[in-house]
Design a protein around this motif. Structure first.
Motif, PDB file in Angstrom:
ATOM      1  N   UNK A 190       0.842  -1.185   0.000  1.00  0.00           N
ATOM      2  CA  UNK A 190       0.000   0.000   0.000  1.00  0.00           C
ATOM      3  C   UNK A 190       0.881   1.240   0.000  1.00  0.00           C
ATOM      4  N   UNK A 191       0.795   1.976  -1.079  1.00  0.00           N
ATOM      5  CA  UNK A 191       1.532   3.227  -1.199  1.00  0.00           C
ATOM      6  C   UNK A 191       0.690   4.360  -0.628  1.00  0.00           C
ATOM      7  N   UNK A 192       1.310   5.460  -0.241  1.00  0.00           N
ATOM      8  CA  UNK A 192       0.554   6.584   0.329  1.00  0.00           C
ATOM      9  C   UNK A 192      -0.538   7.058  -0.612  1.00  0.00           C
ATOM     10  N   UNK A 193      -1.743   7.151  -0.088  1.00  0.00           N
ATOM     11  CA  UNK A 193      -2.867   7.642  -0.875  1.00  0.00           C
ATOM     12  C   UNK A 193      -3.460   6.637  -1.840  1.00  0.00           C
ATOM     13  N   UNK A 194      -2.987   5.403  -1.783  1.00  0.00           N
ATOM     14  CA  UNK A 194      -3.481   4.379  -2.711  1.00  0.00           C
ATOM     15  C   UNK A 194      -4.072   3.213  -1.931  1.00  0.00           C
ATOM     16  N   UNK A 195      -4.857   2.426  -2.636  1.00  0.00           N
ATOM     17  CA  UNK A 195      -5.448   1.250  -2.001  1.00  0.00           C
ATOM     18  C   UNK A 195      -4.415   0.134  -1.943  1.00  0.00           C
ATOM     19  N   UNK A 196      -4.633  -0.774  -1.022  1.00  0.00           N
ATOM     20  CA  UNK A 196      -3.744  -1.920  -0.901  1.00  0.00           C
ATOM     21  C   UNK A 196      -3.925  -2.816  -2.128  1.00  0.00           C
ATOM     22  N   UNK A 197      -2.820  -3.272  -2.681  1.00  0.00           N
ATOM     23  CA  UNK A 197      -2.883  -4.097  -3.879  1.00  0.00           C
ATOM     24  C   UNK A 197      -2.073  -5.376  -3.682  1.00  0.00           C
ATOM     25  N   UNK A 198      -2.503  -6.407  -4.396  1.00  0.00           N
ATOM     26  CA  UNK A 198      -1.790  -7.674  -4.358  1.00  0.00           C
ATOM     27  C   UNK A 198      -0.492  -7.552  -5.154  1.00  0.00           C
ATOM     28  N   UNK A 199       0.598  -7.985  -4.541  1.00  0.00           N
ATOM     29  CA  UNK A 199       1.878  -8.051  -5.245  1.00  0.00           C
ATOM     30  C   UNK A 199       2.040  -9.437  -5.859  1.00  0.00           C
ATOM     31  N   UNK A 200       1.902 -10.453  -5.020  1.00  0.00           N
ATOM     32  CA  UNK A 200       2.021 -11.829  -5.500  1.00  0.00           C
ATOM     33  C   UNK A 200       1.479 -12.769  -4.442  1.00  0.00           C
ATOM     34  N   UNK A 201       0.983 -13.908  -4.906  1.00  0.00           N
ATOM     35  CA  UNK A 201       0.470 -14.928  -3.991  1.00  0.00           C
ATOM     36  C   UNK A 201       0.981 -16.286  -4.431  1.00  0.00           C
ATOM     37  N   UNK A 202       1.023 -17.210  -3.479  1.00  0.00           N
ATOM     38  CA  UNK A 202       1.538 -18.548  -3.765  1.00  0.00           C
ATOM     39  C   UNK A 202       0.710 -19.565  -2.996  1.00  0.00           C
ATOM     40  N   UNK A 203       0.312 -20.623  -3.707  1.00  0.00           N
ATOM     41  CA  UNK A 203      -0.428 -21.692  -3.051  1.00  0.00           C
ATOM     42  C   UNK A 203       0.537 -22.608  -2.305  1.00  0.00           C
ATOM     43  N   UNK A 204      -0.027 -23.523  -1.566  1.00  0.00           N
ATOM     44  CA  UNK A 204       0.818 -24.422  -0.792  1.00  0.00           C
ATOM     45  C   UNK A 204       1.699 -25.299  -1.696  1.00  0.00           C
ATOM     46  N   UNK A 205       1.177 -25.624  -2.876  1.00  0.00           N
ATOM     47  CA  UNK A 205       1.973 -26.459  -3.783  1.00  0.00           C
ATOM     48  C   UNK A 205       2.829 -25.637  -4.738  1.00  0.00           C
ATOM     49  N   UNK A 206       2.868 -24.315  -4.532  1.00  0.00           N
ATOM     50  CA  UNK A 206       3.830 -23.497  -5.260  1.00  0.00           C
ATOM     51  C   UNK A 206       3.321 -22.776  -6.486  1.00  0.00           C
TER      52      UNK A 206
END
Length: 122
Positions: A38-54
């Protein structure tokens, strides 16, 4: 159960940082883990996600520069950030879907770690 994030800091543009986020406490398992920012003045955004199996999903803006990985034995997710840009400056938050077991039933809850500041300077 808590998530402990670390690794933020100040870096020059073009530099690298590695963020870590470890889950601790009593739980049955961890499903997806992720980093948001979350940058100043901006909404929180997804950078990256990973499942349990990669399996990994990442934002277009970080593809080719950021690498997400996890160590299931250590219950830890890592974000290797290379070629950092000014626009990567933000507070980075880790997130994990944690499963607990109580009286024979399973419960899943999304947990957030404390934010860690990443500042990229010119």
């Amino acid at each position: 159960v808590q998530l402990q994030a670390s690794g933020g800091g100040l870096v020059q543009a073009g530099g690298s940082l590695t963020l870590s986020c470890a889950a601790s406490g009593s739980f049955f398992s961890i499903h997806d883990m992720a980093w948001y920012r979350q940058a100043p003045g901006k909404v929180r955004e997804l950078v990256a996600s990973i499942t349990r199996d990669g399996s990994i999903d990442s934002a277009d803006s970080v593809q080719g520069r950021f690498t997400l990985s996890r160590d299931n034995a250590l219950n830890t997710v890592y974000l290797q950030m290379n070629s950092l840009r000014l626009e990567d400056t933000a507070v980075y938050y880790c997130n994990a879907d944690v499963v607990t077991r109580y009286s024979g039933a399973f419960y899943q809850k999304a947990l957030w770690g404390q934010g860690t500041q990443v500042t990229v300077s010119s």
